[in-house]
Design a protein around this motif. Structure first.
Motif, mmCIF file in Angstrom:
data_model
loop_
_atom_site.group_PDB
_atom_site.id
_atom_site.type_symbol
_atom_site.label_atom_id
_atom_site.label_comp_id
_atom_site.label_asym_id
_atom_site.label_seq_id
_atom_site.Cartn_x
_atom_site.Cartn_y
_atom_site.Cartn_z
ATOM 1 N N ARG A 1 -4.182 -0.378 -9.513
ATOM 2 C CA ARG A 1 -2.982 -0.999 -9.094
ATOM 3 C C ARG A 1 -1.719 -0.453 -9.510
ATOM 4 O O ARG A 1 -0.681 -0.492 -8.994
ATOM 5 C CB ARG A 1 -3.190 -2.344 -9.387
ATOM 6 N N CYS B 1 0.930 -1.247 0.033
ATOM 7 C CA CYS B 1 0.042 0.058 -0.166
ATOM 8 C C CYS B 1 0.872 1.260 -0.107
ATOM 9 O O CYS B 1 1.765 1.316 0.795
ATOM 10 C CB CYS B 1 -0.993 -0.040 1.266
ATOM 11 N N THR C 1 -7.597 2.290 1.595
ATOM 12 C CA THR C 1 -7.219 2.949 0.492
ATOM 13 C C THR C 1 -7.717 2.063 -0.620
ATOM 14 O O THR C 1 -7.527 0.833 -0.620
ATOM 15 C CB THR C 1 -5.746 3.228 0.431
ATOM 16 N N LYS C 2 -8.359 2.760 -1.665
ATOM 17 C CA LYS C 2 -8.704 1.853 -2.869
ATOM 18 C C LYS C 2 -8.227 2.949 -3.926
ATOM 19 O O LYS C 2 -8.520 3.997 -4.175
ATOM 20 C CB LYS C 2 -10.221 1.920 -3.049
ATOM 21 N N GLU D 1 -6.921 -8.612 -10.310
ATOM 22 C CA GLU D 1 -7.379 -7.503 -9.323
ATOM 23 C C GLU D 1 -6.550 -6.155 -9.829
ATOM 24 O O GLU D 1 -5.433 -5.814 -9.642
ATOM 25 C CB GLU D 1 -6.703 -7.714 -7.960
ATOM 26 N N ILE E 1 -7.702 -2.946 -9.025
ATOM 27 C CA ILE E 1 -7.881 -2.032 -7.904
ATOM 28 C C ILE E 1 -7.231 -2.639 -6.655
ATOM 29 O O ILE E 1 -7.602 -3.758 -6.240
ATOM 30 C CB ILE E 1 -9.262 -1.746 -7.755
ATOM 31 N N TYR E 2 -6.373 -1.849 -6.119
ATOM 32 C CA TYR E 2 -5.725 -2.210 -4.922
ATOM 33 C C TYR E 2 -6.448 -1.837 -3.856
ATOM 34 O O TYR E 2 -6.852 -0.628 -3.473
ATOM 35 C CB TYR E 2 -4.418 -1.730 -4.844
ATOM 36 N N ASN E 3 -7.004 -2.582 -2.934
ATOM 37 C CA ASN E 3 -7.839 -2.441 -1.766
ATOM 38 C C ASN E 3 -7.013 -2.850 -0.579
ATOM 39 O O ASN E 3 -6.764 -3.981 -0.428
ATOM 40 C CB ASN E 3 -9.069 -3.255 -1.819
#
Length: 108
Positions: free
Chosen positions: A84, A56, A80-81, A70, A72-74
């Motif tokens: 990627r 992150c 935090t969204k 994936e 989108i990094y969640n």
């Protein structure tokens, strides 16, 4: 700042095969390095084991698993969204800044 990725493994992983090799990424990196040196800029290569996509960029939490699908990094820690690739770029930028500070003997 560029990542030191194994293009042969990437080509096999993504089933891109010859397409990836035909694009001349190795030549691109060679030319980029030359142009950086010519203009007095820094050309830095991040270690291939640096987890730029899995970390992150806000809190530093590292995900153990992150699939290529994936996009989108969640972050499970701070919520935090973020895209990627943008997350990885932010991590690489910070990594490069740390490398320059270490090289020049400065504190970050």
């Amino acid at each position: 700042m560029v990542e030191d990725i194994d293009l042969r493994n990437l080509a096999q992983c993504l089933r891109l095969g010859k397409k990836l090799h035909d694009n001349g990424f190795g030549l691109f990196r060679t030319m980029l390095k030359y142009k950086c040196e010519r203009r007095g800029k820094h050309y830095l290569v991040a270690d291939k084991y640096f987890a730029s996509s899995k970390t992150c960029s806000c809190c530093g939490n590292k995900k153990d698993t992150l699939t290529l699908s994936e996009r989108i990094y969640n972050c499970t820690e701070c919520g935090t969204k973020i895209d990627r690739d943008y997350n990885a770029a932010r991590n690489l930028r910070q990594y490069g800044i740390r490398m320059l500070h270490e090289r020049n003997g400065l504190s970050a």
